[in-house]
Design a protein around this motif. Sequence first.
Motif, PDB file in Angstrom:
ATOM      1  N   GLY A  21     -19.833  49.600  15.342  1.00 20.91           N
ATOM      2  CA  GLY A  21     -18.760  51.186  14.048  1.00 20.91           C
ATOM      3  C   GLY A  21     -17.243  51.087  15.702  1.00 20.91           C
ATOM      4  N   LEU A  22     -16.403  52.782  14.939  1.00 20.10           N
ATOM      5  CA  LEU A  22     -15.337  52.364  14.742  1.00 20.10           C
ATOM      6  C   LEU A  22     -14.694  52.945  14.104  1.00 20.10           C
ATOM      7  N   THR A  23     -13.369  53.767  14.573  1.00 18.75           N
ATOM      8  CA  THR A  23     -12.572  54.300  13.209  1.00 18.75           C
ATOM      9  C   THR A  23     -11.285  54.763  13.166  1.00 18.75           C
ATOM     10  N   GLY A  24     -10.150  54.410  12.049  1.00 17.48           N
ATOM     11  CA  GLY A  24      -8.897  53.697  12.224  1.00 17.48           C
ATOM     12  C   GLY A  24      -8.397  52.661  12.116  1.00 17.48           C
ATOM     13  N   THR A  25      -7.265  52.346  12.391  1.00 18.00           N
ATOM     14  CA  THR A  25      -6.617  51.439  12.430  1.00 18.00           C
ATOM     15  C   THR A  25      -5.497  51.742  13.404  1.00 18.00           C
ATOM     16  N   ALA A  26      -4.767  50.459  14.167  1.00 17.78           N
ATOM     17  CA  ALA A  26      -3.266  50.593  14.598  1.00 17.78           C
ATOM     18  C   ALA A  26      -2.790  49.714  14.996  1.00 17.78           C
ATOM     19  N   GLN A  27      -1.656  49.820  15.713  1.00 20.33           N
ATOM     20  CA  GLN A  27      -1.008  48.745  14.993  1.00 20.33           C
ATOM     21  C   GLN A  27      -0.349  47.741  16.256  1.00 20.33           C
ATOM     22  N   ALA A  28      -0.760  48.388  17.245  1.00 19.06           N
ATOM     23  CA  ALA A  28      -0.614  47.860  18.876  1.00 19.06           C
ATOM     24  C   ALA A  28      -1.058  47.757  20.074  1.00 19.06           C
ATOM     25  N   VAL A  29      -1.815  46.791  21.032  1.00 17.32           N
ATOM     26  CA  VAL A  29      -2.682  47.137  21.976  1.00 17.32           C
ATOM     27  C   VAL A  29      -0.826  47.612  22.944  1.00 17.32           C
ATOM     28  N   ASP A  30      -1.508  47.895  24.325  1.00  9.69           N
ATOM     29  CA  ASP A  30      -1.019  48.405  25.265  1.00  9.69           C
ATOM     30  C   ASP A  30      -0.579  46.676  26.136  1.00  9.69           C
ATOM     31  N   ARG A  31      -0.946  45.626  26.125  1.00  9.78           N
ATOM     32  CA  ARG A  31      -1.266  44.502  26.934  1.00  9.78           C
ATOM     33  C   ARG A  31      -0.561  43.366  26.223  1.00  9.78           C
ATOM     34  N   ARG A  53     -16.779  32.917 -10.010  1.00  7.96           N
ATOM     35  CA  ARG A  53     -15.092  33.909 -10.142  1.00  7.96           C
ATOM     36  C   ARG A  53     -14.827  34.788  -8.374  1.00  7.96           C
ATOM     37  N   LEU A  54     -13.605  35.238  -7.927  1.00 10.77           N
ATOM     38  CA  LEU A  54     -13.267  35.459  -6.826  1.00 10.77           C
ATOM     39  C   LEU A  54     -14.058  37.486  -7.513  1.00 10.77           C
ATOM     40  N   ALA A  55     -14.916  37.764  -6.256  1.00 11.61           N
ATOM     41  CA  ALA A  55     -15.771  39.483  -6.585  1.00 11.61           C
ATOM     42  C   ALA A  55     -14.162  40.267  -5.957  1.00 11.61           C
ATOM     43  N   TRP A  56     -14.169  39.871  -4.544  1.00 10.71           N
ATOM     44  CA  TRP A  56     -13.089  40.614  -3.276  1.00 10.71           C
ATOM     45  C   TRP A  56     -12.653  40.292  -2.465  1.00 10.71           C
ATOM     46  N   SER A  57     -11.784  40.386  -1.982  1.00  8.03           N
ATOM     47  CA  SER A  57     -11.277  39.738  -1.031  1.00  8.03           C
ATOM     48  C   SER A  57     -10.424  40.534  -0.076  1.00  8.03           C
ATOM     49  N   ASP A  58      -9.669  39.494   0.874  1.00  9.88           N
ATOM     50  CA  ASP A  58      -8.326  41.136   1.383  1.00  9.88           C
ATOM     51  C   ASP A  58      -7.505  39.133   2.597  1.00  9.88           C
ATOM     52  N   GLU A  59      -6.446  39.912   1.772  1.00 15.35           N
ATOM     53  CA  GLU A  59      -5.649  38.374   2.624  1.00 15.35           C
ATOM     54  C   GLU A  59      -4.844  38.637   4.064  1.00 15.35           C
ATOM     55  N   PHE A  60      -5.096  39.982   4.099  1.00 18.70           N
ATOM     56  CA  PHE A  60      -4.263  40.905   5.767  1.00 18.70           C
ATOM     57  C   PHE A  60      -2.843  40.702   5.832  1.00 18.70           C
ATOM     58  N   GLY A  61      -2.623  41.061   4.396  1.00 20.34           N
ATOM     59  CA  GLY A  61      -0.791  40.346   4.281  1.00 20.34           C
ATOM     60  C   GLY A  61       0.040  42.098   4.386  1.00 20.34           C
ATOM     61  N   GLY A  62      -0.338  43.255   4.628  1.00 20.19           N
ATOM     62  CA  GLY A  62       0.115  44.468   4.866  1.00 20.19           C
ATOM     63  C   GLY A  62       0.251  44.588   6.572  1.00 20.19           C
ATOM     64  N   ASP A  66      -6.656  48.345   5.470  1.00 21.41           N
ATOM     65  CA  ASP A  66      -6.319  48.377   3.309  1.00 21.41           C
ATOM     66  C   ASP A  66      -7.753  49.435   3.497  1.00 21.41           C
ATOM     67  N   ARG A  67      -7.346  51.192   3.222  1.00 24.80           N
ATOM     68  CA  ARG A  67      -9.122  51.734   3.503  1.00 24.80           C
ATOM     69  C   ARG A  67      -9.602  51.860   1.640  1.00 24.80           C
ATOM     70  N   ARG A  68      -9.070  51.087   0.873  1.00 25.20           N
ATOM     71  CA  ARG A  68      -9.965  50.517   0.065  1.00 25.20           C
ATOM     72  C   ARG A  68     -10.631  50.004   0.021  1.00 25.20           C
ATOM     73  N   SER A  69     -10.452  49.220   1.234  1.00 26.37           N
ATOM     74  CA  SER A  69     -11.361  48.026   1.123  1.00 26.37           C
ATOM     75  C   SER A  69     -12.612  48.093   2.863  1.00 26.37           C
ATOM     76  N   TRP A  70     -12.266  49.147   3.595  1.00 28.29           N
ATOM     77  CA  TRP A  70     -13.224  49.041   4.902  1.00 28.29           C
ATOM     78  C   TRP A  70     -12.658  50.141   5.671  1.00 28.29           C
ATOM     79  N   ASP A 134     -19.850  51.026   1.536  1.00 31.73           N
ATOM     80  CA  ASP A 134     -19.296  51.703   0.670  1.00 31.73           C
ATOM     81  C   ASP A 134     -18.364  51.614  -0.185  1.00 31.73           C
ATOM     82  N   LYS A 135     -17.451  50.529   0.157  1.00 31.09           N
ATOM     83  CA  LYS A 135     -15.912  49.803  -0.173  1.00 31.09           C
ATOM     84  C   LYS A 135     -16.145  48.187  -1.151  1.00 31.09           C
ATOM     85  N   PHE A 136     -16.745  47.605  -0.220  1.00 30.43           N
ATOM     86  CA  PHE A 136     -17.979  46.234  -0.928  1.00 30.43           C
ATOM     87  C   PHE A 136     -19.124  45.858  -1.020  1.00 30.43           C
ATOM     88  N   PHE A 137     -19.839  45.471  -1.501  1.00 34.16           N
ATOM     89  CA  PHE A 137     -21.238  45.106  -1.568  1.00 34.16           C
ATOM     90  C   PHE A 137     -21.546  44.036  -2.715  1.00 34.16           C
TER      91      PHE A 137
END
Length: 285
Positions: A21-31, A53-62, A66-70, A134-137
């Motif tokens: 577990g954890l909570t949130g997302t961030a854009q950088a680490v110190d090192r 057929r494709l049911a669900w995916s994330d290409e991590f392009g943002g 994506d909190r709709r998925s994760w 609770d997002k995709f299963f």
Amino acid sequence: MTVRRRATVLAAAGLMLAAAGLTGTAQAVDRQLPQASETTCSAGAAQRPAGMRLAWSDEFGGDSLDRRSWSTVMDFPGRAGGHYHNTSYGSYAVDENVVLSGGRLRLVTDNKPVVGTDPAGTYQYTEGFISSHDKFFQAYGYWEICAKFPAGKGLWPAFWLIPQDRSWPPEIDVAEWFGSIESMHSGLASGTWPDVRWDSHRPAGLTPTTGWHRYGVLWSPGRITFTVDGAPTSTITGAQVPDKPMYVVLNSGTWANPDRGGPPDATTPFPNSFDVDYIRVYRTK
């Protein structure tokens, strides 16, 4: 993450079992993280499994998760808290260790001690954790990531599935890397707690830390086949194969126990990351 070890530890603690577990997302680490290589296994068209057929995916392009998925909080039986699996782990999940960069998800593991609140305590290492709870299963289908695993003693990144209904077992470990013994594990936990059955496999000849590869599981009634780069590595058949909807967990982290090669030491490179180019899940048409 191999729950056989979790289960042993949590039984002693009077709990049911564990997970992540954890909570949130961030854009950088110190090192500075090592540069991710540009060549991955996602070039060209996606390989669609026959009859699916494709049911669900994330290409991590943002540039953010994506909190709709994760979700970034652990929510399964036996966890010690929303950010910490159990005492098999030396790592606590923190927001800044979930990094999206250059079209990749980078789940960072670092050796910067942190004072956690969920549960309270001081933890030697930090990790990145995301789940689709609770997002995709779904039950059955073909589940695949393109990924590169970090090398180093005590590192424990994984791609695994657990039930949406918060039960355990079952658990499907699609690709679970033990850095101390340089071994990839895939397998199934089934049965009922504490009488857990393990069908485990450790395919040889893989190079998860030196290149990008596709790790998948084809799951159908009474049958599970694990694959690497589309080639089967092992198959499990029988009534122990689960039939309930499950969701994805992707996490980095560190091993804490003296077995399986032990925890990180002075040779382990930090920070490091479990890099994922995409996740794709298919279902029967």
